[in-house]
Design a protein around this motif. Sequence first.
Motif, PDB file in Angstrom:
ATOM      1  N   ASN A 111      48.222  16.602  52.802  1.00  9.62           N
ATOM      2  CA  ASN A 111      48.422  18.033  53.065  1.00  9.62           C
ATOM      3  C   ASN A 111      47.132  18.815  52.911  1.00  9.62           C
ATOM      4  OD1 ASN A 111      51.117  17.601  53.583  1.00  9.62           O
ATOM      5  ND2 ASN A 111      51.769  18.122  51.516  1.00  9.62           N
ATOM      6  N   TRP A 112      46.359  18.521  51.871  1.00  4.83           N
ATOM      7  CA  TRP A 112      45.112  19.253  51.654  1.00  4.83           C
ATOM      8  C   TRP A 112      44.133  18.982  52.779  1.00  4.83           C
ATOM      9  CZ3 TRP A 112      39.907  18.660  51.249  1.00  4.83           C
ATOM     10  CH2 TRP A 112      39.203  19.771  50.784  1.00  4.83           C
ATOM     11  N   LEU A 113      44.002  17.722  53.160  1.00  3.92           N
ATOM     12  CA  LEU A 113      43.032  17.368  54.188  1.00  3.92           C
ATOM     13  C   LEU A 113      43.385  18.028  55.519  1.00  3.92           C
ATOM     14  CD1 LEU A 113      40.465  15.692  54.425  1.00  3.92           C
ATOM     15  CD2 LEU A 113      41.863  13.740  55.059  1.00  3.92           C
ATOM     16  N   ILE A 114      44.642  18.001  55.889  1.00  6.11           N
ATOM     17  CA  ILE A 114      45.057  18.635  57.145  1.00  6.11           C
ATOM     18  C   ILE A 114      44.789  20.140  57.095  1.00  6.11           C
ATOM     19  CG2 ILE A 114      47.066  19.279  58.557  1.00  6.11           C
ATOM     20  CD1 ILE A 114      48.221  16.473  57.833  1.00  6.11           C
ATOM     21  N   ARG A 115      45.242  20.792  56.017  1.00  8.55           N
ATOM     22  CA  ARG A 115      45.026  22.245  55.911  1.00  8.55           C
ATOM     23  C   ARG A 115      43.544  22.582  55.876  1.00  8.55           C
ATOM     24  NH1 ARG A 115      48.929  21.978  51.836  1.00  8.55           N
ATOM     25  NH2 ARG A 115      47.305  22.411  50.335  1.00  8.55           N
ATOM     26  N   HIS A 116      42.772  21.785  55.180  1.00  8.37           N
ATOM     27  CA  HIS A 116      41.351  22.100  55.045  1.00  8.37           C
ATOM     28  C   HIS A 116      40.609  21.914  56.371  1.00  8.37           C
ATOM     29  CE1 HIS A 116      37.720  22.927  52.811  1.00  8.37           C
ATOM     30  NE2 HIS A 116      37.145  21.965  53.495  1.00  8.37           N
ATOM     31  N   ILE A 117      40.798  20.767  57.001  1.00 11.29           N
ATOM     32  CA  ILE A 117      40.093  20.523  58.264  1.00 11.29           C
ATOM     33  C   ILE A 117      40.553  21.502  59.337  1.00 11.29           C
ATOM     34  CG2 ILE A 117      39.782  18.901  60.183  1.00 11.29           C
ATOM     35  CD1 ILE A 117      39.844  16.628  58.110  1.00 11.29           C
ATOM     36  N   MET A 118      41.859  21.646  59.496  1.00 15.51           N
ATOM     37  CA  MET A 118      42.375  22.470  60.588  1.00 15.51           C
ATOM     38  C   MET A 118      42.260  23.967  60.310  1.00 15.51           C
ATOM     39  SD  MET A 118      42.856  20.046  62.598  1.00 15.51           S
ATOM     40  CE  MET A 118      43.523  20.865  64.027  1.00 15.51           C
ATOM     41  N   GLY A 119      42.032  24.345  59.081  1.00 22.04           N
ATOM     42  CA  GLY A 119      41.867  25.749  58.718  1.00 22.04           C
ATOM     43  C   GLY A 119      40.417  26.086  58.420  1.00 22.04           C
ATOM     44  N   PHE A 120      39.994  25.747  57.226  1.00 23.21           N
ATOM     45  CA  PHE A 120      38.656  26.124  56.763  1.00 23.21           C
ATOM     46  C   PHE A 120      37.543  25.525  57.614  1.00 23.21           C
ATOM     47  CE2 PHE A 120      41.181  27.166  53.106  1.00 23.21           C
ATOM     48  CZ  PHE A 120      40.559  28.295  52.609  1.00 23.21           C
ATOM     49  N   ASP A 121      37.661  24.244  57.966  1.00 24.59           N
ATOM     50  CA  ASP A 121      36.585  23.622  58.732  1.00 24.59           C
ATOM     51  C   ASP A 121      36.552  24.109  60.171  1.00 24.59           C
ATOM     52  OD1 ASP A 121      35.731  22.314  56.468  1.00 24.59           O
ATOM     53  OD2 ASP A 121      36.620  20.387  57.008  1.00 24.59           O
ATOM     54  N   MET A 122      37.704  24.475  60.724  1.00 23.37           N
ATOM     55  CA  MET A 122      37.717  25.036  62.078  1.00 23.37           C
ATOM     56  C   MET A 122      37.088  26.436  62.092  1.00 23.37           C
ATOM     57  SD  MET A 122      38.588  22.873  64.226  1.00 23.37           S
ATOM     58  CE  MET A 122      38.938  21.167  63.857  1.00 23.37           C
ATOM     59  N   GLU A 123      37.252  27.187  61.008  1.00 26.14           N
ATOM     60  CA  GLU A 123      36.554  28.476  60.904  1.00 26.14           C
ATOM     61  C   GLU A 123      35.046  28.240  60.893  1.00 26.14           C
ATOM     62  OE1 GLU A 123      37.884  30.538  57.415  1.00 26.14           O
ATOM     63  OE2 GLU A 123      39.925  30.744  58.152  1.00 26.14           O
ATOM     64  N   LEU A 124      34.614  27.235  60.148  1.00 31.38           N
ATOM     65  CA  LEU A 124      33.187  26.893  60.103  1.00 31.38           C
ATOM     66  C   LEU A 124      32.710  26.468  61.490  1.00 31.38           C
ATOM     67  CD1 LEU A 124      30.528  26.313  58.609  1.00 31.38           C
ATOM     68  CD2 LEU A 124      31.477  24.052  58.008  1.00 31.38           C
ATOM     69  N   LYS A 125      33.513  25.673  62.180  1.00 35.83           N
ATOM     70  CA  LYS A 125      33.171  25.237  63.536  1.00 35.83           C
ATOM     71  C   LYS A 125      32.922  26.448  64.438  1.00 35.83           C
ATOM     72  CE  LYS A 125      35.214  22.941  67.551  1.00 35.83           C
ATOM     73  NZ  LYS A 125      36.355  22.151  68.038  1.00 35.83           N
ATOM     74  N   SER A 126      33.817  27.428  64.388  1.00 37.52           N
ATOM     75  CA  SER A 126      33.677  28.630  65.221  1.00 37.52           C
ATOM     76  C   SER A 126      32.409  29.390  64.874  1.00 37.52           C
ATOM     77  CB  SER A 126      34.884  29.543  65.039  1.00 37.52           C
ATOM     78  OG  SER A 126      36.037  28.926  65.519  1.00 37.52           O
ATOM     79  N   TYR A 127      32.124  29.498  63.589  1.00 34.29           N
ATOM     80  CA  TYR A 127      30.929  30.228  63.157  1.00 34.29           C
ATOM     81  C   TYR A 127      29.669  29.518  63.640  1.00 34.29           C
ATOM     82  CZ  TYR A 127      27.422  32.522  60.327  1.00 34.29           C
ATOM     83  OH  TYR A 127      26.310  33.215  59.926  1.00 34.29           O
ATOM     84  N   VAL A 128      29.601  28.202  63.460  1.00 36.27           N
ATOM     85  CA  VAL A 128      28.419  27.443  63.883  1.00 36.27           C
ATOM     86  C   VAL A 128      28.256  27.547  65.394  1.00 36.27           C
ATOM     87  CG1 VAL A 128      27.425  25.114  64.061  1.00 36.27           C
ATOM     88  CG2 VAL A 128      28.414  25.887  61.892  1.00 36.27           C
ATOM     89  N   ALA A 129      29.352  27.465  66.145  1.00 37.26           N
ATOM     90  CA  ALA A 129      29.277  27.599  67.602  1.00 37.26           C
ATOM     91  C   ALA A 129      28.748  28.974  67.985  1.00 37.26           C
ATOM     92  CB  ALA A 129      30.645  27.364  68.226  1.00 37.26           C
ATOM     93  N   ASP A 130      29.171  30.005  67.267  1.00 41.27           N
ATOM     94  CA  ASP A 130      28.692  31.356  67.539  1.00 41.27           C
ATOM     95  C   ASP A 130      27.200  31.474  67.235  1.00 41.27           C
ATOM     96  OD1 ASP A 130      29.197  34.082  68.357  1.00 41.27           O
ATOM     97  OD2 ASP A 130      28.924  34.626  66.237  1.00 41.27           O
ATOM     98  N   VAL A 131      26.766  30.880  66.133  1.00 46.81           N
ATOM     99  CA  VAL A 131      25.336  30.889  65.784  1.00 46.81           C
ATOM    100  C   VAL A 131      24.546  30.183  66.876  1.00 46.81           C
ATOM    101  CG1 VAL A 131      23.619  29.929  64.184  1.00 46.81           C
ATOM    102  CG2 VAL A 131      25.643  31.095  63.289  1.00 46.81           C
ATOM    103  N   ASP A 132      25.041  29.035  67.332  1.00 43.27           N
ATOM    104  CA  ASP A 132      24.356  28.287  68.392  1.00 43.27           C
ATOM    105  C   ASP A 132      24.301  29.092  69.689  1.00 43.27           C
ATOM    106  OD1 ASP A 132      23.914  26.179  66.677  1.00 43.27           O
ATOM    107  OD2 ASP A 132      25.573  24.960  67.448  1.00 43.27           O
ATOM    108  N   ARG A 133      25.399  29.791  70.026  1.00 39.31           N
ATOM    109  CA  ARG A 133      25.415  30.628  71.235  1.00 39.31           C
ATOM    110  C   ARG A 133      24.376  31.733  71.138  1.00 39.31           C
ATOM    111  NH1 ARG A 133      30.802  29.919  71.154  1.00 39.31           N
ATOM    112  NH2 ARG A 133      31.176  31.739  69.876  1.00 39.31           N
ATOM    113  N   ARG A 134      24.319  32.372  69.979  1.00 37.85           N
ATOM    114  CA  ARG A 134      23.344  33.460  69.797  1.00 37.85           C
ATOM    115  C   ARG A 134      21.924  32.946  69.930  1.00 37.85           C
ATOM    116  NH1 ARG A 134      24.767  35.833  64.395  1.00 37.85           N
ATOM    117  NH2 ARG A 134      26.278  34.172  64.293  1.00 37.85           N
ATOM    118  N   LYS A 135      21.655  31.766  69.411  1.00 40.12           N
ATOM    119  CA  LYS A 135      20.323  31.197  69.502  1.00 40.12           C
ATOM    120  C   LYS A 135      19.977  30.880  70.955  1.00 40.12           C
ATOM    121  CE  LYS A 135      19.933  28.934  65.013  1.00 40.12           C
ATOM    122  NZ  LYS A 135      19.901  27.600  64.340  1.00 40.12           N
TER     123      LYS A 135
END
Length: 143
Positions: A111-135
């Motif tokens: 349960n923790w791994l699913i919630r963490h990857i699909m929640g917190f890590d997906m937020e990180l994914k979006s942020y990193v993608a946005d940083v890469d787009r801006r660059k």
Amino acid sequence: MTWNDSMKIGISEIDGQHQKLCEMLDEFYDACTQGKGADEVLRFLDFLGAYTNEHFKAEESLQREVNYPRYEVHKAQHDMMRQKITDLQTEIATWGATVPMVRSVNQTVTNWLIRHIMGFDMELKSYVADVDRRKSTAVYPAV
């Protein structure tokens, strides 16, 4: 907890670590279904404790590198899981690897791994993608 592409965050080191965690959880689940969960639970938790420490360090390093604004919140989730693993190890060492305890370990980690990857890590994914787009779209003055 079979790994699939929907769990990718697009950073090969992190994705590889997530995949390894899923594989180890699958192996532990298989041991449980074969009646070997009590024998395997401490080995699994030992692996999990060591592996997640390395994995969390890698994620946290990435977050600091990109100035991730939710770093403290994300790190707090990691710290809670580190403590949960320690608590589970202590509980099993004290009371033994009972069937309910083995089930609890399996459910807690899954349960923790699913919630963490699909929640917190997906937020990180979006942020990193946005940083890469801006660059990639940054306008540089002509020289």
